[in-house]
Design a protein around this motif. Structure first.
Motif, short mmCIF file in Angstrom:
data_model
loop_
_atom_site.label_atom_id
_atom_site.label_comp_id
_atom_site.label_asym_id
_atom_site.label_seq_id
_atom_site.Cartn_x
_atom_site.Cartn_y
_atom_site.Cartn_z
N THR A 85 0.85 -1.19 0.00
CA THR A 85 0.00 0.00 0.00
C THR A 85 0.89 1.24 0.00
N TRP A 86 0.72 2.07 -1.03
CA TRP A 86 1.51 3.29 -1.17
C TRP A 86 0.57 4.49 -1.20
N THR A 87 0.95 5.54 -0.48
CA THR A 87 0.23 6.80 -0.56
C THR A 87 1.14 7.82 -1.25
N VAL A 88 0.58 8.49 -2.26
CA VAL A 88 1.30 9.52 -3.00
C VAL A 88 0.62 10.85 -2.74
N GLY A 89 1.38 11.88 -2.43
CA GLY A 89 0.75 13.17 -2.17
C GLY A 89 1.76 14.25 -1.83
N TRP A 90 1.22 15.34 -1.31
CA TRP A 90 2.01 16.55 -1.05
C TRP A 90 2.34 16.71 0.43
N ILE A 91 3.59 17.00 0.71
CA ILE A 91 4.07 17.35 2.05
C ILE A 91 4.69 18.73 1.96
N ASP A 126 4.10 21.80 7.77
CA ASP A 126 2.93 22.63 7.47
C ASP A 126 1.75 21.73 7.13
N SER A 127 1.68 20.60 7.83
CA SER A 127 0.56 19.67 7.70
C SER A 127 -0.72 20.33 8.17
N ASN A 131 -3.49 14.88 9.46
CA ASN A 131 -3.02 13.80 8.60
C ASN A 131 -1.51 13.86 8.37
N TYR A 132 -0.75 13.88 9.47
CA TYR A 132 0.71 13.93 9.34
C TYR A 132 1.22 12.76 8.52
N PRO A 133 2.20 12.98 7.64
CA PRO A 133 2.87 14.25 7.36
C PRO A 133 2.24 15.03 6.21
N TRP A 134 1.05 14.60 5.75
CA TRP A 134 0.47 15.16 4.53
C TRP A 134 -0.12 16.55 4.75
N TYR A 135 -0.09 17.35 3.70
CA TYR A 135 -0.68 18.69 3.77
C TYR A 135 -2.20 18.59 3.96
N GLY A 136 -2.80 17.56 3.40
CA GLY A 136 -4.23 17.30 3.55
C GLY A 136 -4.53 15.90 3.06
N ASN A 137 -5.79 15.49 3.11
CA ASN A 137 -6.11 14.12 2.69
C ASN A 137 -7.32 14.06 1.76
N THR A 138 -7.59 15.14 1.05
CA THR A 138 -8.68 15.10 0.06
C THR A 138 -8.04 15.05 -1.33
N THR A 139 -7.88 16.19 -1.96
CA THR A 139 -7.22 16.21 -3.28
C THR A 139 -5.71 16.05 -3.15
N GLU A 140 -5.19 16.17 -1.92
CA GLU A 140 -3.73 16.22 -1.74
C GLU A 140 -3.05 14.85 -1.81
N THR A 141 -3.80 13.77 -1.62
CA THR A 141 -3.19 12.43 -1.58
C THR A 141 -4.02 11.43 -2.38
N CYS A 142 -3.36 10.34 -2.75
CA CYS A 142 -4.03 9.20 -3.38
C CYS A 142 -3.32 7.93 -2.90
N SER A 157 -3.44 17.35 -5.94
CA SER A 157 -3.30 18.81 -6.01
C SER A 157 -3.46 19.43 -4.63
N MET A 158 -2.92 20.62 -4.47
CA MET A 158 -3.03 21.34 -3.21
C MET A 158 -3.00 22.83 -3.49
N ASN A 159 -3.46 23.62 -2.53
CA ASN A 159 -3.33 25.07 -2.63
C ASN A 159 -3.17 25.64 -1.22
#
Length: 282
Positions: A85-91, A126-127, A131-142, A157-159
């Motif tokens: 299981t891999w999570t890809v996203g923005w930190i 800046d989580s 949802n550490y360490p992710w910036y968010g867990n909606t559009t920010e990760t998959c 994506s993130m903003n």
């Protein structure tokens, strides 16, 4: 059987070709790791071109809203053979913060990150604080759960932007008399596109972005509400840098506390000792 000189060379080349084919086959047949197989198809990053907007509708606080920083990436994950299981996203982490609100000759208030200010750490998370360490867990990760039989394509994506409130009056005073005269802010961030193995915590940095937000607002507290503040600079922010070489993620960018929970509001009078107005949450 004896071979002629030309026959010897022919036999040598046949053996060499078969050996090469065997090597190619062995490479192709060996399953590729997630590190080797994940592909970043496209990365985009920008800061909106609109200037910071100022809101003087309240007689208690001045509000301003900066343009948004935006980042998005299209990612392709080929079939995952194993039960991984891999999570890809923005930190994201804050590397530098200056946030000063001057009140004429009285002094200034400042939001500060003590460990970053004192250079005890290089960056702070800046989580979203959940949802550490992710910036968010909606559009920010998959999240990709193996095994999978087909390619998995997705966009993450993130903003980010600032929308604070600054009191017109000195924050340690009971009076709400307008004395706010200047706001200056300068913050720098690093944003990483990352893949993390949920079982082993293996972390792959796929892309690194650096960006900065600056502003200077001049205020005349003697003027009527709605006419006091003026944006001096910048009208347009510097655009983010998508780095050609990835940077490692500092340890503090991955764990608690995040910047919002660690920041403290200080009052620094022109004379006298600093006062903690709002202590850190963490």
């Amino acid at each position: 059987m004896r071979l002629s000189p030309s026959g010897t060379w022919t036999f040598f080349w046949i053996v060499l070709i078969f050996n090469a084919m065997g090597c190619i086959q062995s490479i192709r047949c060996k399953p590729r790791s997630f590190r080797e197989s994940i592909i970043v198809l496209e990365v985009n990053s920008s800061i909106d071109s609109n200037p910071t907007s100022i809101d003087e509708s309240s007689n208690v606080v001045l509000r301003y809203r900066t343009p948004h920083f935006r980042a998005s990436a299209r990612v392709l994950v080929p079939p995952v053979a194993g039960k991984e299981t891999w999570t890809v996203g923005w930190i994201q982490a804050c590397n530098h913060m200056e946030f000063y609100n001057k009140y004429g000759n009285k002094g200034m208030s400042s939001w500060e990150l003590p460990d970053l200010r004192d250079m005890k750490i290089k960056a702070i998370s800046d989580s979203d604080g959940v949802n550490y360490p992710w910036y968010g867990n909606t559009t920010e990760t998959c999240t990709v759960v193996g095994p999978t039989k087909k390619d998995t394509k997705f966009t993450v994506s993130m903003n980010d932007n600032f929308y604070p409130s600054v009191t017109w009056g000195v924050p340690v005073s009971d009076s709400n008399q307008p004395q706010l005269s200047s706001i200056r802010r300068d913050q720098s961030f690093t944003t990483w596109l990352v893949a993390i193995n949920q079982a082993t915590a293996e972390t792959l940095v796929l892309q690194t972005i650096r960006w900065r937000m600056q502003l200077h607002i001049q205020i005349d507290p003697e003027k009527p509400l709605g006419q006091r503040a003026r944006l001096m600079e910048p009208v347009a922010q510097e655009q983010p840098q998508i780095l050609g070489k990835n940077e490692p993620i500092p340890p503090n960018a991955m764990v608690k506390p995040n910047a919002n929970d660690a920041q403290v509001l200080m009052w620094r009078p022109k004379t006298g000792d600093p006062i903690v107005v709002i202590p850190p949450k963490y």
